[in-house]
Design a protein around this motif. Sequence first.
Motif, mmCIF file in Angstrom:
data_model
loop_
_atom_site.group_PDB
_atom_site.id
_atom_site.type_symbol
_atom_site.label_atom_id
_atom_site.label_comp_id
_atom_site.label_asym_id
_atom_site.label_seq_id
_atom_site.Cartn_x
_atom_site.Cartn_y
_atom_site.Cartn_z
ATOM 1 N N TYR A 36 0.852 -1.179 0.000
ATOM 2 C CA TYR A 36 0.000 0.000 0.000
ATOM 3 C C TYR A 36 0.888 1.229 0.000
ATOM 4 O O TYR A 36 1.995 1.225 0.531
ATOM 5 C CB TYR A 36 -0.895 0.049 1.247
ATOM 6 C CG TYR A 36 -2.026 -0.939 1.258
ATOM 7 C CD1 TYR A 36 -1.823 -2.248 1.667
ATOM 8 C CD2 TYR A 36 -3.307 -0.556 0.873
ATOM 9 C CE1 TYR A 36 -2.872 -3.161 1.683
ATOM 10 C CE2 TYR A 36 -4.362 -1.451 0.884
ATOM 11 C CZ TYR A 36 -4.128 -2.752 1.294
ATOM 12 O OH TYR A 36 -5.176 -3.646 1.300
ATOM 13 N N GLN A 38 0.825 5.290 1.275
ATOM 14 C CA GLN A 38 0.096 6.216 2.132
ATOM 15 C C GLN A 38 0.707 7.601 2.029
ATOM 16 O O GLN A 38 1.872 7.798 2.371
ATOM 17 C CB GLN A 38 0.092 5.743 3.596
ATOM 18 C CG GLN A 38 -0.761 6.612 4.501
ATOM 19 C CD GLN A 38 -0.875 6.051 5.902
ATOM 20 O OE1 GLN A 38 -0.037 5.267 6.355
ATOM 21 N NE2 GLN A 38 -1.925 6.421 6.614
ATOM 22 N N GLU A 45 -3.454 3.437 0.285
ATOM 23 C CA GLU A 45 -4.080 3.131 -1.007
ATOM 24 C C GLU A 45 -3.422 1.880 -1.571
ATOM 25 O O GLU A 45 -2.204 1.780 -1.640
ATOM 26 C CB GLU A 45 -3.894 4.304 -1.960
ATOM 27 C CG GLU A 45 -4.546 4.137 -3.316
ATOM 28 C CD GLU A 45 -4.370 5.363 -4.183
ATOM 29 O OE1 GLU A 45 -4.050 6.433 -3.649
ATOM 30 O OE2 GLU A 45 -4.526 5.241 -5.412
ATOM 31 N N PHE B 103 -10.041 -0.817 1.226
ATOM 32 C CA PHE B 103 -10.249 0.583 0.860
ATOM 33 C C PHE B 103 -10.333 1.351 2.180
ATOM 34 O O PHE B 103 -11.195 1.061 3.020
ATOM 35 C CB PHE B 103 -11.540 0.749 0.064
ATOM 36 C CG PHE B 103 -11.503 0.096 -1.278
ATOM 37 C CD1 PHE B 103 -11.836 -1.241 -1.422
ATOM 38 C CD2 PHE B 103 -11.126 0.807 -2.405
ATOM 39 C CE1 PHE B 103 -11.792 -1.864 -2.666
ATOM 40 C CE2 PHE B 103 -11.096 0.203 -3.650
ATOM 41 C CZ PHE B 103 -11.426 -1.131 -3.776
#
Lengths: 112, 113
Positions: A36, A38, A45, B103
């Motif tokens: 992810y 960030q 994300e 999400f």
Amino acid sequence: EDQVTQSPEALRLQEGESSSLNCSYTVSGLRGLFWYRQDPGKGPEFLFTLYSAGEEKEKERLKATLTKKESFLHITAPKPEDSATYLCAVQAWAGGYNKLIFGAGTRLAVHP
Amino acid sequence: DVKVTQSSRYLVKRTGEKVFLECVQDMDHENMFWYRQDPGLGLRLIYFSYDVKMKEKGDIPEGYSVSREKKERFSLILESASTNQTSMYLCASSEGTGGEKLFFGSGTQLSVL
């Protein structure tokens, strides 16, 4: 104990200077590894999911790879907009449900 | 565009107050999660829910409770806030049973004084 360790904690690069971020893990029954991104003041994300050793995924200047013990996020010719914290997480079976175990992240700063 | 919305970006509360953190998702996801994020510790799972009115404890549930009365809404409750609950709180949702692709909302920075 299931554990995810990311290194380095922080990395400063010049624009165009390629490098790699590391995510090492010890987990019984790996079901997937996730990267992810960030940005400050925002939630993480999703970038990639890797499921088996040898698998690779690419997106623009980023490429994620997976071995049996670790994953690398390679950044090729980074730009200042790649500056962010990159989080690694592994999915493991927690005796009844799947859980995500996150590393503490690598803060990347790319300078022009 | 998919969205997870957290009701407050910043909150300042006093020790002993009851605190509600609200989270709403518009993706019709079954699964919702509450994490806290502290420097050097990564994200830690507080509670999660796989269905309406269903909840499961994560790794650090002590001092917290949750409520999921509707599919799109998942609330985190601090019954009596303490200073060690000062943190960034992140809500997330997913389709899968293990949060395969989460999400996230933008987070709530809670300060307990």
